[in-house]
Write a protein that holds these residues in place. Structure first.
Motif, PDB file in Angstrom:
ATOM      1  N   LEU A   1       2.483 -38.919 -11.309  1.00  0.00           N
ATOM      2  CA  LEU A   1       3.357 -39.282 -10.201  1.00  0.00           C
ATOM      3  C   LEU A   1       2.865 -40.584  -9.563  1.00  0.00           C
ATOM      4  CD1 LEU A   1       3.906 -35.774  -8.563  1.00  0.00           C
ATOM      5  CD2 LEU A   1       5.574 -37.122  -9.851  1.00  0.00           C
ATOM      6  N   PRO A   2       3.743 -41.298  -8.846  1.00  0.00           N
ATOM      7  CA  PRO A   2       3.330 -42.575  -8.228  1.00  0.00           C
ATOM      8  C   PRO A   2       2.225 -42.366  -7.201  1.00  0.00           C
ATOM      9  CG  PRO A   2       5.731 -42.320  -8.215  1.00  0.00           C
ATOM     10  CD  PRO A   2       5.166 -41.001  -8.616  1.00  0.00           C
ATOM     11  N   ARG A   3       1.409 -43.398  -7.022  1.00  0.00           N
ATOM     12  CA  ARG A   3       0.348 -43.323  -6.012  1.00  0.00           C
ATOM     13  C   ARG A   3       0.982 -43.337  -4.629  1.00  0.00           C
ATOM     14  NH1 ARG A   3      -4.668 -47.456  -5.949  1.00  0.00           N
ATOM     15  NH2 ARG A   3      -5.181 -46.146  -7.751  1.00  0.00           N
ATOM     16  N   LYS A   4       0.526 -42.419  -3.767  1.00  0.00           N
ATOM     17  CA  LYS A   4       1.049 -42.324  -2.398  1.00  0.00           C
ATOM     18  C   LYS A   4      -0.102 -42.219  -1.413  1.00  0.00           C
ATOM     19  CE  LYS A   4       5.392 -41.844  -3.803  1.00  0.00           C
ATOM     20  NZ  LYS A   4       6.448 -42.807  -3.509  1.00  0.00           N
ATOM     21  N   GLY A   5       0.134 -42.739  -0.221  1.00  0.00           N
ATOM     22  CA  GLY A   5      -0.759 -42.519   0.900  1.00  0.00           C
ATOM     23  C   GLY A   5      -0.087 -41.599   1.885  1.00  0.00           C
ATOM     24  N   ILE A   6      -0.815 -41.173   2.909  1.00  0.00           N
ATOM     25  CA  ILE A   6      -0.231 -40.292   3.918  1.00  0.00           C
ATOM     26  C   ILE A   6      -0.751 -40.711   5.281  1.00  0.00           C
ATOM     27  CG2 ILE A   6      -2.044 -38.540   3.600  1.00  0.00           C
ATOM     28  CD1 ILE A   6       0.217 -36.431   4.159  1.00  0.00           C
TER      29      ILE A   6
ATOM     30  N   GLU B   1      -0.257 -27.426  -1.452  1.00  0.00           N
ATOM     31  CA  GLU B   1      -0.297 -28.251  -2.663  1.00  0.00           C
ATOM     32  C   GLU B   1       1.107 -28.502  -3.203  1.00  0.00           C
ATOM     33  OE1 GLU B   1      -2.513 -28.468  -7.023  1.00  0.00           O
ATOM     34  OE2 GLU B   1      -2.522 -26.590  -5.900  1.00  0.00           O
ATOM     35  N   ASN B   2       1.928 -27.474  -3.238  1.00  0.00           N
ATOM     36  CA  ASN B   2       3.292 -27.636  -3.738  1.00  0.00           C
ATOM     37  C   ASN B   2       4.087 -28.611  -2.879  1.00  0.00           C
ATOM     38  OD1 ASN B   2       2.774 -25.837  -5.792  1.00  0.00           O
ATOM     39  ND2 ASN B   2       3.683 -24.080  -4.751  1.00  0.00           N
ATOM     40  N   LEU B   3       3.910 -28.521  -1.555  1.00  0.00           N
ATOM     41  CA  LEU B   3       4.640 -29.421  -0.665  1.00  0.00           C
ATOM     42  C   LEU B   3       4.183 -30.870  -0.851  1.00  0.00           C
ATOM     43  CD1 LEU B   3       5.882 -28.926   2.847  1.00  0.00           C
ATOM     44  CD2 LEU B   3       4.308 -30.814   2.511  1.00  0.00           C
ATOM     45  N   ILE B   4       2.873 -31.083  -0.967  1.00  0.00           N
ATOM     46  CA  ILE B   4       2.352 -32.441  -1.134  1.00  0.00           C
ATOM     47  C   ILE B   4       2.852 -33.045  -2.450  1.00  0.00           C
ATOM     48  CG2 ILE B   4       0.258 -33.788  -1.519  1.00  0.00           C
ATOM     49  CD1 ILE B   4       0.670 -33.063   1.377  1.00  0.00           C
ATOM     50  N   LYS B   5       2.830 -32.281  -3.512  1.00  0.00           N
ATOM     51  CA  LYS B   5       3.302 -32.794  -4.799  1.00  0.00           C
ATOM     52  C   LYS B   5       4.808 -33.069  -4.759  1.00  0.00           C
ATOM     53  CE  LYS B   5      -0.281 -30.927  -7.811  1.00  0.00           C
ATOM     54  NZ  LYS B   5      -0.607 -30.052  -8.964  1.00  0.00           N
ATOM     55  N   ARG B   6       5.539 -32.239  -4.025  1.00  0.00           N
ATOM     56  CA  ARG B   6       6.974 -32.474  -3.883  1.00  0.00           C
ATOM     57  C   ARG B   6       7.234 -33.773  -3.129  1.00  0.00           C
ATOM     58  NH1 ARG B   6       7.893 -27.650  -2.609  1.00  0.00           N
ATOM     59  NH2 ARG B   6       8.162 -27.771  -0.354  1.00  0.00           N
ATOM     60  N   LEU B   7       6.463 -34.008  -2.070  1.00  0.00           N
ATOM     61  CA  LEU B   7       6.595 -35.255  -1.319  1.00  0.00           C
ATOM     62  C   LEU B   7       6.243 -36.461  -2.186  1.00  0.00           C
ATOM     63  CD1 LEU B   7       5.043 -34.111   2.075  1.00  0.00           C
ATOM     64  CD2 LEU B   7       7.380 -34.938   1.762  1.00  0.00           C
ATOM     65  N   ALA B   8       5.185 -36.324  -2.986  1.00  0.00           N
ATOM     66  CA  ALA B   8       4.776 -37.418  -3.863  1.00  0.00           C
ATOM     67  C   ALA B   8       5.859 -37.749  -4.881  1.00  0.00           C
ATOM     68  CB  ALA B   8       3.473 -37.061  -4.571  1.00  0.00           C
ATOM     69  N   ALA B   9       6.557 -36.715  -5.345  1.00  0.00           N
ATOM     70  CA  ALA B   9       7.587 -36.922  -6.361  1.00  0.00           C
ATOM     71  C   ALA B   9       8.884 -37.469  -5.781  1.00  0.00           C
ATOM     72  CB  ALA B   9       7.862 -35.606  -7.079  1.00  0.00           C
TER      73      ALA B   9
ATOM     74  N   SER C   1       9.415 -38.893  -2.489  1.00  0.00           N
ATOM     75  CA  SER C   1       9.377 -39.981  -1.515  1.00  0.00           C
ATOM     76  C   SER C   1       9.506 -41.339  -2.212  1.00  0.00           C
ATOM     77  CB  SER C   1       8.074 -39.929  -0.720  1.00  0.00           C
ATOM     78  OG  SER C   1       7.960 -41.079   0.086  1.00  0.00           O
ATOM     79  N   ALA C   2      10.395 -42.190  -1.675  1.00  0.00           N
ATOM     80  CA  ALA C   2      10.572 -43.530  -2.246  1.00  0.00           C
ATOM     81  C   ALA C   2       9.551 -44.519  -1.693  1.00  0.00           C
ATOM     82  CB  ALA C   2      11.989 -44.029  -1.964  1.00  0.00           C
TER      83      ALA C   2
ATOM     84  N   ASP D   1       5.690 -45.821  -0.286  1.00  0.00           N
ATOM     85  CA  ASP D   1       4.300 -45.670  -0.702  1.00  0.00           C
ATOM     86  C   ASP D   1       3.499 -44.833   0.279  1.00  0.00           C
ATOM     87  OD1 ASP D   1       4.736 -47.206  -2.944  1.00  0.00           O
ATOM     88  OD2 ASP D   1       4.119 -49.084  -1.972  1.00  0.00           O
ATOM     89  N   LEU D   2       3.982 -44.747   1.530  1.00  0.00           N
ATOM     90  CA  LEU D   2       3.269 -43.996   2.554  1.00  0.00           C
ATOM     91  C   LEU D   2       4.139 -42.834   3.029  1.00  0.00           C
ATOM     92  CD1 LEU D   2       0.680 -43.952   4.373  1.00  0.00           C
ATOM     93  CD2 LEU D   2       2.074 -45.105   6.115  1.00  0.00           C
ATOM     94  N   ILE D   3       3.606 -41.640   2.952  1.00  0.00           N
ATOM     95  CA  ILE D   3       4.299 -40.453   3.449  1.00  0.00           C
ATOM     96  C   ILE D   3       4.069 -40.371   4.949  1.00  0.00           C
ATOM     97  CG2 ILE D   3       4.380 -37.934   3.359  1.00  0.00           C
ATOM     98  CD1 ILE D   3       3.360 -38.174   0.452  1.00  0.00           C
ATOM     99  N   ASP D   4       5.155 -40.417   5.724  1.00  0.00           N
ATOM    100  CA  ASP D   4       5.004 -40.406   7.176  1.00  0.00           C
ATOM    101  C   ASP D   4       5.387 -39.045   7.761  1.00  0.00           C
ATOM    102  OD1 ASP D   4       7.798 -40.292   7.245  1.00  0.00           O
ATOM    103  OD2 ASP D   4       8.022 -42.437   7.637  1.00  0.00           O
ATOM    104  N   ALA D   5       5.252 -38.917   9.079  1.00  0.00           N
ATOM    105  CA  ALA D   5       5.482 -37.645   9.750  1.00  0.00           C
ATOM    106  C   ALA D   5       6.928 -37.170   9.598  1.00  0.00           C
ATOM    107  CB  ALA D   5       5.121 -37.766  11.230  1.00  0.00           C
ATOM    108  N   GLU D   6       7.875 -38.107   9.650  1.00  0.00           N
ATOM    109  CA  GLU D   6       9.288 -37.721   9.544  1.00  0.00           C
ATOM    110  C   GLU D   6       9.597 -37.106   8.184  1.00  0.00           C
ATOM    111  OE1 GLU D   6      13.754 -39.664  10.108  1.00  0.00           O
ATOM    112  OE2 GLU D   6      11.960 -40.908  10.349  1.00  0.00           O
ATOM    113  N   MET D   7       9.032 -37.678   7.115  1.00  0.00           N
ATOM    114  CA  MET D   7       9.231 -37.113   5.771  1.00  0.00           C
ATOM    115  C   MET D   7       8.689 -35.691   5.701  1.00  0.00           C
ATOM    116  SD  MET D   7       8.018 -40.316   3.410  1.00  0.00           S
ATOM    117  CE  MET D   7       8.617 -41.987   3.686  1.00  0.00           C
ATOM    118  N   VAL D   8       7.506 -35.497   6.269  1.00  0.00           N
ATOM    119  CA  VAL D   8       6.893 -34.167   6.244  1.00  0.00           C
ATOM    120  C   VAL D   8       7.744 -33.177   7.028  1.00  0.00           C
ATOM    121  CG1 VAL D   8       4.889 -32.816   6.972  1.00  0.00           C
ATOM    122  CG2 VAL D   8       4.552 -35.054   5.917  1.00  0.00           C
TER     123      VAL D   8
END
Length: 484
Positions: free
Chosen positions: A336-341, A362-370, A372-373, A375-382
């Motif tokens: 999966l693409p590299r992501k930050g949080i 773990e499942n939620l984090i991997k879902r976000l990584a897959a 999310s468009a 590079d940085l996962i923010d609070a709103e996405m979560v």
């Protein structure tokens, strides 16, 4: 009073001062230093009856010095302390022959208690002979630096090089198989097979054949000899997951293996010797199953030689940031693409209840990584992803008696595993009460979106009492999805 000379090594002057004063008050003489070179000079000179040392020092790693200390003075016990509170630190300390490993920040009473025991010549409960040195492995099989996980690490380190049966308990998703694999991979059976079998995933009529193997013609469809899990795991470790789902007949056969060290295949007559370490796991209340006649009491005590309870994620929320980052790295390794949080996103994750524990995170984090468009996962996405997940109210919850029983068994089991038969310190009532109160109040506040008046009404307590409990238990006010 305790007498003896303590060689104290720590590069933090304030820690040296606090420990020196405390050790002097109980009757010890103290020589303190901030370097391993001075410590080694004292050891070579025959000084000291006990070493208390930090791991990371300005001029070296104290754990690297331990083998030389053991060769020079094999009867000199060493207590190591470390702020590098990972499972690998606990394992390295046990392998190097440390008398005890204590994570920082330490409990001063616990330090003094271990000093007294070491000077009295009493070994810590479950201490095994150190294993042969091996190359340091920086990949951590288990992640977490919380106090709850430190207790797990210390018990694991003591069990690595023993053949004692271990019963791992904990809610679904807490990582029971991960711990079982670590016990095998870092133990003396690591070169032999690790075989895992889930009792709940096998048809009940096939469990005996699955475990013990079968002979040709022993039942309809047995067209040849079948190799069982015990034979596959010979010389290694057999992990019996969800042991509470094992049928009664299979329990009887397993008990014979544990008692006599041999078994027969289904349809076979010749006994087969077994050299297998058993690690069992369950999320069920086995004592309740015993009371109902669904689990053999004698088998329980054979399996429960050392109980090891894994804390749910809600009891180790300080580990969530490390876990989330590790899962993002793992997702990247899986393609999966590299992501930050962001820190705000981590704060949102840390305020959740996590009924599915580490597995759910773990499942939620991997879902976000897959998905999310960015590079940085923010609070709103979560928050959006959390809002879309099924309500925890839809998931089966343990009965209150089972949860309370697990809390009592955790505190007593943890104490006796660490301290032997000595009576536990006072305060068990308050610790168990907190175990129940904290999640009860936190989840009620979450359900009422932080409305304290509504939460007090739901709980049936005075609003001022609720405010007091929030302060005492340090409960964050969560204004999340309304459940009530």
């Amino acid at each position: 009073m305790t007498t003896g000379t303590i060689l104290l090594a720590d590069d933090d002057r304030s820690i040296r001062m606090v420990l020196s004063q405390a050790l002097t008050r109980i009757g010890c003489r103290v020589r303190a230093t901030g370097s391993t070179s001075t410590l080694w000079r004292w050891v070579e000179g025959g000084e000291g009856d006990l070493i208390v040392t930090d791991v990371i020092m300005p001029d070296g790693d104290a754990l690297d010095l331990l083998p030389a200390i053991r060769r020079k003075r094999p009867d000199l016990p060493v207590i190591v302390m470390s702020a590098q509170n990972t499972v690998m630190t606990a394992i390295r300390a046990a392998e190097a022959g440390a008398y005890e490993y204590l994570p920082k920040p330490f409990d001063l009473k616990e330090v003094l208690s271990n000093v007294k025991k070491a000077l009295d010549g009493r070994a810590p409960e479950g201490r095994a002979e150190p294993a042969a040195p091996r190359t340091r492995d920086e990949s951590l099989p288990i992640i977490g630096r919380s106090p709850a996980m430190q207790d797990v690490y210390r018990i694991m380190a003591r069990l690595m090089n023993t053949d004692l049966s271990v019963m791992i308990t904990g809610e679904s998703g807490t990582g029971k198989e991960l711990v079982a694999r670590a016990l095998h991979d870092f133990g003396r059976r690591k070169t032999r097979p690790f075989v895992a079998v889930n009792m709940a995933a096998i048809p009940r009529e096939l469990i005996e054949s699955e475990l013990f193997g079968h002979e040709r013609g022993s039942f309809t469809g047995a067209t040849g000899r079948g190799v069982g899990k015990f034979e596959q795991a010979q010389g290694g470790t057999l992990f019996l997951d969800e042991i509470g789902d094992m049928p009664h007949d299979a329990q009887t056969r397993l008990l014979r293996v544990l008692q006599e060290g041999e078994y027969t295949t289904v349809g076979g007559r010749k006994p087969i010797r077994s050299d297998v370490r058993i690690v069992a796991a369950t999320h069920q209340d086995l004592r309740g199953l015993i009371h109902e006649g669904r689990f053999r009491e004698d088998l329980f005590y054979r399996l429960n030689v050392v109980p090891l309870r894994l804390p749910p994620l809600r009891q180790r929320v300080e580990d969530i940031p490390d876990l989330a980052r590790a899962f993002l790295r793992r997702a990247e390794e899986e393609g999966l693409p590299r992501k930050g949080i962001s820190q705000k996103a981590l704060d949102v994750l840390s305020r959740q209840g996590w009924p599915g524990n580490v597995r759910e995170l773990e499942n939620l984090i991997k879902r976000l990584a897959a998905l999310s468009a960015d590079d940085l996962i923010d609070a709103e996405m979560v928050e959006d992803e959390l809002a879309a997940r099924p309500s925890s109210a839809e998931e089966p919850q343990p009965m209150m008696g089972e949860s309370l029983g697990a809390a009592v068994e955790y505190h007593l089991g943890r104490y006796f595993a660490l301290h032997g038969d000595a009576p536990p310190p006072p305060g068990l009532y308050d610790r168990v009460l907190k175990e129940v109160e904290l999640p009860l109040i936190a989840l009620t506040l979450m359900a009422t979106r932080g409305n304290q008046l509504r939460a007090a009404d739901v709980l049936g307590i005075n609003r001022n009492t609720l405010r007091k409990k929030i302060r005492e238990l340090d409960i964050p006010i969560t204004r999340g999805k309304k459940l009530m």
